[in-house]
Scaffold this motif. Structure first.
Motif, PDB file in Angstrom:
ATOM      1  N   GLU A 148      -7.162  -7.329 -10.272  1.00  0.00           N
ATOM      2  CA  GLU A 148      -6.549  -8.460  -9.565  1.00  0.00           C
ATOM      3  C   GLU A 148      -5.874  -7.946  -8.297  1.00  0.00           C
ATOM      4  O   GLU A 148      -5.231  -6.903  -8.306  1.00  0.00           O
ATOM      5  CB  GLU A 148      -5.509  -9.123 -10.468  1.00  0.00           C
ATOM      6  N   VAL A 149      -6.031  -8.712  -7.212  1.00  0.00           N
ATOM      7  CA  VAL A 149      -5.397  -8.375  -5.943  1.00  0.00           C
ATOM      8  C   VAL A 149      -4.686  -9.623  -5.436  1.00  0.00           C
ATOM      9  O   VAL A 149      -5.325 -10.652  -5.197  1.00  0.00           O
ATOM     10  CB  VAL A 149      -6.425  -7.893  -4.896  1.00  0.00           C
ATOM     11  N   HIS A 150      -3.361  -9.532  -5.283  1.00  0.00           N
ATOM     12  CA  HIS A 150      -2.590 -10.664  -4.776  1.00  0.00           C
ATOM     13  C   HIS A 150      -2.912 -10.902  -3.304  1.00  0.00           C
ATOM     14  O   HIS A 150      -3.393 -10.007  -2.597  1.00  0.00           O
ATOM     15  CB  HIS A 150      -1.103 -10.413  -4.976  1.00  0.00           C
ATOM     16  N   ALA A 151      -2.620 -12.116  -2.841  1.00  0.00           N
ATOM     17  CA  ALA A 151      -3.016 -12.548  -1.496  1.00  0.00           C
ATOM     18  C   ALA A 151      -2.497 -11.626  -0.391  1.00  0.00           C
ATOM     19  O   ALA A 151      -3.245 -11.292   0.539  1.00  0.00           O
ATOM     20  CB  ALA A 151      -2.543 -13.982  -1.259  1.00  0.00           C
ATOM     21  N   ASP A 152      -1.238 -11.199  -0.469  1.00  0.00           N
ATOM     22  CA  ASP A 152      -0.692 -10.331   0.584  1.00  0.00           C
ATOM     23  C   ASP A 152      -1.438  -8.993   0.635  1.00  0.00           C
ATOM     24  O   ASP A 152      -1.674  -8.446   1.710  1.00  0.00           O
ATOM     25  CB  ASP A 152       0.801 -10.077   0.370  1.00  0.00           C
ATOM     26  N   MET A 153      -1.793  -8.476  -0.512  1.00  0.00           N
ATOM     27  CA  MET A 153      -2.520  -7.212  -0.560  1.00  0.00           C
ATOM     28  C   MET A 153      -3.951  -7.400  -0.069  1.00  0.00           C
ATOM     29  O   MET A 153      -4.512  -6.509   0.571  1.00  0.00           O
ATOM     30  CB  MET A 153      -2.478  -6.636  -1.972  1.00  0.00           C
ATOM     31  N   GLN A 154      -4.545  -8.550  -0.340  1.00  0.00           N
ATOM     32  CA  GLN A 154      -5.873  -8.845   0.197  1.00  0.00           C
ATOM     33  C   GLN A 154      -5.829  -8.791   1.722  1.00  0.00           C
ATOM     34  O   GLN A 154      -6.699  -8.178   2.359  1.00  0.00           O
ATOM     35  CB  GLN A 154      -6.348 -10.236  -0.237  1.00  0.00           C
ATOM     36  N   GLN A 155      -4.822  -9.415   2.301  1.00  0.00           N
ATOM     37  CA  GLN A 155      -4.662  -9.412   3.753  1.00  0.00           C
ATOM     38  C   GLN A 155      -4.444  -7.991   4.268  1.00  0.00           C
ATOM     39  O   GLN A 155      -4.999  -7.605   5.292  1.00  0.00           O
ATOM     40  CB  GLN A 155      -3.478 -10.297   4.169  1.00  0.00           C
ATOM     41  N   ALA A 156      -3.642  -7.204   3.555  1.00  0.00           N
ATOM     42  CA  ALA A 156      -3.368  -5.821   3.973  1.00  0.00           C
ATOM     43  C   ALA A 156      -4.648  -4.987   3.976  1.00  0.00           C
ATOM     44  O   ALA A 156      -4.875  -4.193   4.895  1.00  0.00           O
ATOM     45  CB  ALA A 156      -2.319  -5.194   3.056  1.00  0.00           C
ATOM     46  N   LEU A 157      -5.485  -5.166   2.960  1.00  0.00           N
ATOM     47  CA  LEU A 157      -6.752  -4.432   2.909  1.00  0.00           C
ATOM     48  C   LEU A 157      -7.671  -4.844   4.053  1.00  0.00           C
ATOM     49  O   LEU A 157      -8.280  -3.996   4.709  1.00  0.00           O
ATOM     50  CB  LEU A 157      -7.443  -4.663   1.562  1.00  0.00           C
ATOM     51  N   ALA A 158      -7.760  -6.132   4.300  1.00  0.00           N
ATOM     52  CA  ALA A 158      -8.616  -6.625   5.384  1.00  0.00           C
ATOM     53  C   ALA A 158      -8.099  -6.133   6.742  1.00  0.00           C
ATOM     54  O   ALA A 158      -8.886  -5.698   7.593  1.00  0.00           O
ATOM     55  CB  ALA A 158      -8.678  -8.147   5.360  1.00  0.00           C
ATOM     56  N   GLN A 159      -6.802  -6.177   6.945  1.00  0.00           N
ATOM     57  CA  GLN A 159      -6.226  -5.714   8.209  1.00  0.00           C
ATOM     58  C   GLN A 159      -6.407  -4.208   8.390  1.00  0.00           C
ATOM     59  O   GLN A 159      -6.680  -3.742   9.497  1.00  0.00           O
ATOM     60  CB  GLN A 159      -4.756  -6.094   8.288  1.00  0.00           C
ATOM     61  N   ALA A 160      -6.250  -3.455   7.305  1.00  0.00           N
ATOM     62  CA  ALA A 160      -6.441  -2.002   7.383  1.00  0.00           C
ATOM     63  C   ALA A 160      -7.869  -1.685   7.791  1.00  0.00           C
ATOM     64  O   ALA A 160      -8.108  -0.826   8.652  1.00  0.00           O
ATOM     65  CB  ALA A 160      -6.107  -1.349   6.043  1.00  0.00           C
ATOM     66  N   GLN A 161      -8.798  -2.392   7.188  1.00  0.00           N
ATOM     67  CA  GLN A 161     -10.200  -2.142   7.529  1.00  0.00           C
ATOM     68  C   GLN A 161     -10.464  -2.459   8.992  1.00  0.00           C
ATOM     69  O   GLN A 161     -11.098  -1.677   9.696  1.00  0.00           O
ATOM     70  CB  GLN A 161     -11.121  -2.961   6.626  1.00  0.00           C
TER      71      GLN A 161
END
Length: 127
Positions: free
Chosen positions: A53-66
């Motif tokens: 499971e990945v919470h919404a803020d962490m999803q955004q962090a992963l996308a932004q990091a990429q």
């Protein structure tokens, strides 16, 4: 945040070992990437095999990091995403903008192909 880091010739392989990636882990994740980004190789393969499971803020962090890695002309490939995690990224409309592969070996292949592509494009810039 539990992480396993393995440095290969062309990339850092980072495995996130927590079952749930929560919003309060985003700062730790960003700090880890900033440390990794300061030492070669500069490419990252991120394995989410253990993540359920990945919470919404962490999803955004992963996308932004990429996106940040690609802006710096480095590769950032996410692999081994569990179906529930992939579905969550898809619902958040982030999956299509991310470089995701089903397996670690495919992620390695993408990093190597992107390295070759950057080298070839560099040759065009010098002509």
């Amino acid at each position: 945040m539990n992480v396993k880091l393995d440095t290969k010739e062309k990339f850092h392989e980072i495995s996130l070992l927590d079952g749930v990636l929560t919003a309060n882990m985003t700062a730790d994740f960003a700090e880890m990437l900033s440390v990794v980004q300061k030492q070669p190789p500069f490419n990252v393969v991120l394995s989410l095999e253990q993540v359920q499971e990945v919470h919404a803020d962490m999803q955004q962090a992963l996308a932004q990091a990429q996106q940040a890695y690609y802006e710096l002309n480095y590769s950032f490939v996410i692999c081994c995403m569990q179906p529930a995690v992939e579905e969550a990224f898809d619902k958040a409309e982030l999956l299509e903008m991310m470089n995701v592969t089903p397996t670690l070996s495919e992620a390695w292949d993408i990093v190597q192909m992107e390295e070759i592509e950057r080298e070839l494009m560099g040759d065009f810039d010098t002509e």
